[in-house]
Write an enzyme that holds these catalytic residues in place. Structure first.
Site, PDB file in Angstrom:
ATOM      1  N   HIS A   1      24.257   9.512 -18.710  1.00 24.09           N
ATOM      2  CA  HIS A   1      24.449   8.855 -20.066  1.00 24.09           C
ATOM      3  C   HIS A   1      23.132   8.361 -20.795  1.00 24.09           C
ATOM      4  CE1 HIS A   1      26.442   6.817 -23.553  1.00 24.09           C
ATOM      5  NE2 HIS A   1      25.620   6.610 -23.407  1.00 24.09           N
ATOM      6  N   GLU A   2      21.920   8.073 -19.878  1.00 34.32           N
ATOM      7  CA  GLU A   2      21.670   7.034 -20.794  1.00 34.32           C
ATOM      8  C   GLU A   2      20.132   8.411 -20.639  1.00 34.32           C
ATOM      9  OE1 GLU A   2      20.949   4.756 -22.384  1.00 34.32           O
ATOM     10  OE2 GLU A   2      22.340   4.200 -21.812  1.00 34.32           O
TER      11      GLU A   2
ATOM     12  N   HIS B   1      20.467  10.116 -23.771  1.00 33.09           N
ATOM     13  CA  HIS B   1      20.633   9.839 -25.647  1.00 33.09           C
ATOM     14  C   HIS B   1      18.679  10.320 -25.308  1.00 33.09           C
ATOM     15  CE1 HIS B   1      24.056   8.048 -26.827  1.00 33.09           C
ATOM     16  NE2 HIS B   1      23.444   6.922 -25.708  1.00 33.09           N
TER      17      HIS B   1
ATOM     18  N   GLU C   1      27.375   8.651 -29.378  1.00 34.43           N
ATOM     19  CA  GLU C   1      27.764   8.055 -27.996  1.00 34.43           C
ATOM     20  C   GLU C   1      28.736   9.097 -27.175  1.00 34.43           C
ATOM     21  OE1 GLU C   1      26.639   5.604 -26.526  1.00 34.43           O
ATOM     22  OE2 GLU C   1      25.079   5.145 -27.975  1.00 34.43           O
TER      23      GLU C   1
END
Length: 215
Positions: free
Chosen positions: A60-61, A64, A136
């Site tokens: 997930h990070e 980003h 997100e």
């Protein structure tokens, strides 16, 4: 692990990694560019999540980082702040100009600027919240693509269990940069930077994942 996920996400230079001492279950990515990024996880996350759940969080990070979300959010906030100031002063000047010229004072214009900045600022935060929630969802999908759908879902479920616990730590002012924040209701939901975890889990279950990288 991070190096493998970085390559899968198309981040050719692996971000710096860091651990910050906190009982919360959270992580965040920051940095001016993809090649100068930092991914940090809390000590609480590492002790309370299993290996596969941590993989989902890192995926997930790293999404980003790959999408440049850190810089985009900073620029968006700056642009909105500039528009709020500009249009507040422009409209206040137009409304109060002739009246203040006759009376020789700028009190009305000053008051109008404050009121308009508050009103436009709220509208701006609604726009930022909307964009951030979409960000997100995209990062969740990226985590599923690079680490695996079930790993990403399992990580979100772990976060959901933690936030449902009455003993979870109070979130801080940096919550918008982290993987999760507390659920907001009513008008505050429009200002929230993160969608509800239940919505994120449901979206992941129903979203086609075209690519998956297994570590």
């Amino acid at each position: 692990l991070s190096e493998l996920l970085s390559k899968a996400a198309g981040v050719h230079k692996m971000p710096e990694g860091g651990i910050y001492d906190s009982p919360e279950l959270n992580a965040f990515a920051t940095g001016p560019t993809k090649s100068r990024a930092l991914v940090a996880v809390s000590s609480g996350l590492l002790t309370r999540m299993n290996h596969e759940e941590v993989e989902g969080v890192l995926g997930h990070e790293l999404t980003h980082v790959a999408n440049g979300d850190m810089v985009t959010m900073t620029l968006l906030q700056g642009v909105i702040n500039a528009f709020v100031i500009f249009f507040s002063r422009l409209i206040a000047s137009a409304i109060s100009g002739s009246r203040d010229n006759r009376r020789g004072g700028g009190g009305l214009e000053f008051l109008l600027v404050i009121v308009l900045q508050i009103a436009f600022g709220l509208l701006g935060q609604i726009a930022i919240g909307f964009f951030s929630r979409g960000r997100e969802f995209r990062a969740d999908k990226g985590g599923a693509m690079y680490a695996g759908r079930e790993k990403m879902i399992s990580a979100l479920q772990a976060l959901e269990r933690r936030f449902q616990s009455p003993q979870h730590p109070v979130e801080d002012k940096f919550a918008s940069f982290k993987i999760s924040s507390q659920k907001a209701g009513g008008f505050m939901a429009l200002l929230s930077t993160h969608p509800p975890l239940t919505d994120r889990i449901e979206r992941l279950r129903n979203t086609p994942i075209s690519r998956q990288f297994n570590t």
